[in-house]
Structure formats: structure tokens, C-alpha cells
Design an enzyme around this catalytic site. Structure first.
Site, PDB file in Angstrom:
ATOM      1  N   ASN A  60       0.838  -1.202   0.000  1.00 13.91           N
ATOM      2  CA  ASN A  60       0.000   0.000   0.000  1.00 13.91           C
ATOM      3  C   ASN A  60       0.872   1.249   0.000  1.00 13.91           C
ATOM      4  OD1 ASN A  60       0.567  -0.914   2.672  1.00 13.91           O
ATOM      5  ND2 ASN A  60      -1.087   0.297   3.534  1.00 13.91           N
ATOM      6  N   GLU A  62       0.522   5.287   0.634  1.00 16.05           N
ATOM      7  CA  GLU A  62      -0.360   6.339   1.165  1.00 16.05           C
ATOM      8  C   GLU A  62       0.104   7.730   0.749  1.00 16.05           C
ATOM      9  OE1 GLU A  62      -0.860   5.514   5.372  1.00 16.05           O
ATOM     10  OE2 GLU A  62      -2.074   3.745   4.909  1.00 16.05           O
ATOM     11  N   CYS A  71      -4.293   0.893  -2.242  1.00 16.76           N
ATOM     12  CA  CYS A  71      -4.105  -0.379  -1.538  1.00 16.76           C
ATOM     13  C   CYS A  71      -3.021  -1.230  -2.208  1.00 16.76           C
ATOM     14  CB  CYS A  71      -5.394  -1.193  -1.574  1.00 16.76           C
ATOM     15  SG  CYS A  71      -6.740  -0.518  -0.599  1.00 16.76           S
ATOM     16  N   GLU A  73      -3.129  -4.410  -3.022  1.00 13.67           N
ATOM     17  CA  GLU A  73      -3.597  -5.324  -4.070  1.00 13.67           C
ATOM     18  C   GLU A  73      -3.700  -4.606  -5.421  1.00 13.67           C
ATOM     19  OE1 GLU A  73      -4.806  -4.715  -1.069  1.00 13.67           O
ATOM     20  OE2 GLU A  73      -6.244  -6.237  -0.425  1.00 13.67           O
ATOM     21  N   CYS A 110     -10.250  -5.078   0.678  1.00 10.64           N
ATOM     22  CA  CYS A 110     -11.373  -4.127   0.667  1.00 10.64           C
ATOM     23  C   CYS A 110     -12.215  -4.323  -0.595  1.00 10.64           C
ATOM     24  CB  CYS A 110     -10.857  -2.689   0.754  1.00 10.64           C
ATOM     25  SG  CYS A 110     -10.223  -2.042  -0.802  1.00 10.64           S
ATOM     26  N   CYS A 113     -10.654  -3.312  -4.013  1.00 12.47           N
ATOM     27  CA  CYS A 113      -9.648  -4.271  -4.498  1.00 12.47           C
ATOM     28  C   CYS A 113     -10.325  -5.526  -5.032  1.00 12.47           C
ATOM     29  CB  CYS A 113      -8.655  -4.610  -3.388  1.00 12.47           C
ATOM     30  SG  CYS A 113      -7.521  -3.234  -3.059  1.00 12.47           S
TER      31      CYS A 113
HETATM   32  N1  THU Z   1      -5.336  -1.385   2.552  1.00 16.18           N
HETATM   33  C1  THU Z   1      -4.808  -2.210   1.606  1.00 16.18           C
HETATM   34  O1  THU Z   1      -3.656  -2.032   1.169  1.00 16.18           O
HETATM   35  N2  THU Z   1      -5.579  -3.217   1.127  1.00 16.18           N
HETATM   36  C2  THU Z   1      -6.846  -3.467   1.530  1.00 16.18           C
HETATM   37  O2  THU Z   1      -7.503  -4.338   0.966  1.00 16.18           O
HETATM   38  C3  THU Z   1      -7.418  -2.739   2.663  1.00 16.18           C
HETATM   39  C4  THU Z   1      -6.670  -1.543   3.102  1.00 16.18           C
HETATM   40  C5  THU Z   1      -4.529  -0.253   3.009  1.00 16.18           C
HETATM   41  C6  THU Z   1      -5.061   1.091   2.613  1.00 16.18           C
HETATM   42  C7  THU Z   1      -4.456   1.977   3.651  1.00 16.18           C
HETATM   43  O3  THU Z   1      -3.140   2.329   3.232  1.00 16.18           O
HETATM   44  C8  THU Z   1      -4.341   1.085   4.885  1.00 16.18           C
HETATM   45  O4  THU Z   1      -4.469  -0.250   4.421  1.00 16.18           O
HETATM   46  C9  THU Z   1      -5.407   1.357   5.931  1.00 16.18           C
HETATM   47  O5  THU Z   1      -6.680   1.335   5.380  1.00 16.18           O
END
Ligand code: THU
Length: 158
Positions: A60, A62, A71, A73, A110, A113
């Protein structure tokens, strides 16, 4: 009239993974350690197996403008599709946990994704096995994204 949709998934242990799956698990763990997640401190790693045998990993990413982040994925799948547009994805491992923990339960992908995984599964006309891994615990496995996103919207409706 009531209707029902059922999904099935397997619960497996890291010890039960075969050699390739272990490599994917390790790649997802390593990718997680490289995540750029200074705002949530929730680190997620993802690793894909392409039909060539190549493993692609991502994490991920940010951003101070929160919604601009992405994210693990989708970072990984989009990179794979951008660089190997015709390569089929066979397996996908995802592993998420807060920064400083050593054990954590499997954290499912999520919704956005899942929708992205569905797109590429439909495009390649072949299922992608999805492994929701964890730090020091069980791994949940589904044979297709359809199990994680039943009753889904896809290109067939357009
Ligand atoms: N996140 C992912 O990388 N994948 C997911 O399927 C759920 C959330 C990340 C997004 C963000 O950087 C952190 O987790 C918190 O939500």
C-alpha cells in the site's frame, strides 16, 4: 421469494503451502515491510504469481491527501497489468497488519480491491486463487474472486 448465495473458503496453515506458495507468502511479507503507510501504520503486502512463474509484489502507498493513496492489491495488480498486459495471474497473496505486531488475523481485501481483482479475472477468463494470509496464523484461501465478491457487477452488464 428468498434466494441464497453461498461462498466457500479453505483455512490452511503456512506449513501446508507448497514451495511456490511459500515463495509467494514470503514475497507478500517482504512487500508488507516495504509498504509506505505513514498515516495509517497499517502495512499491507501483496504478491502475484504470473503464468510465467514470475512473482510480482507490491504494497500500500499512502499520501498526505489521503484518498490519493492506493491499496497493496491494486498497486500490485495494476503494475502487473501495465507491464505484462497479456500475462495471466494464477495466484494472489495478500497480508495486512498494523506496523508493530508479530501476530495478526487474516485481513480480507477491501471492496475496491475485490472489484479490481474481478476485472482481471474476467479479462483473463481464468480464475485467480486468492490467499488471505496472516502474520503467525491461518491463511484463508478462495478459488476465485467470485467467492469474495458474489452478486457482482462486471463487464457483462455493459
Ligand atoms: N489497505 C490495503 O492495502 N488493502 C486493503 O484491501 C485494505 C486496506 C490499506 C489502505 C491503507 O493504506 C491502509 O491499508 C489502511 O486502510
Amino acid at each position: 421469494m428468498n434466494k441464497e448465495l453461498r461462498i466457500s473458503y479453505k483455512v490452511i496453515e503456512a506449513n501446508d503451502l507448497d514451495e511456490t506458495e511459500k515463495k509467494l507468502f514470503d514475497a507478500a511479507k517482504k512487500a508488507r515491510e516495504d509498504a509506505y503507510a505513514p498515516y495509517s501504520n497499517f502495512l499491507v503486502g501483496c504478491a502475484l504469481l504470473l503464468e510465467s512463474g514470475e512473482i510480482i509484489k507490491g504494497s500500500n502507498q499512502e499520501n498526505a491527501a489521503y484518498p490519493s493513496g492506493l491499496c497493496a492489491e491494486r498497486t500490485t495488480i495494476y503494475w502487473a497489468s501495465a507491464n505484462y498486459p497479456n500475462a495471466k495471474i494464477k495466484k494472489l497473496f495478500v497480508l495486512g497488519a498494523p506496523r508493530d505486531v508479530i501476530e495478526y488475523p487474516p485481513t480480507p481485501p477491501c471492496g475496491a480491491c475485490r472489484q479490481s481483482m474481478l476485472e482481471y479475472e474476467a479479462k483473463q477468463e481464468e480464475k485467480i486463487e486468492i490467499y488471505i494470509a496472516s502474520l503467525g496464523g491461518a491463511i484463508y484461501k478462495v478459488d476465485s474472486i467470485r467467492s469474495l465478491l458474489p452478486f457482482s457487477f462486471d463487464q457483462s452488464f455493459l
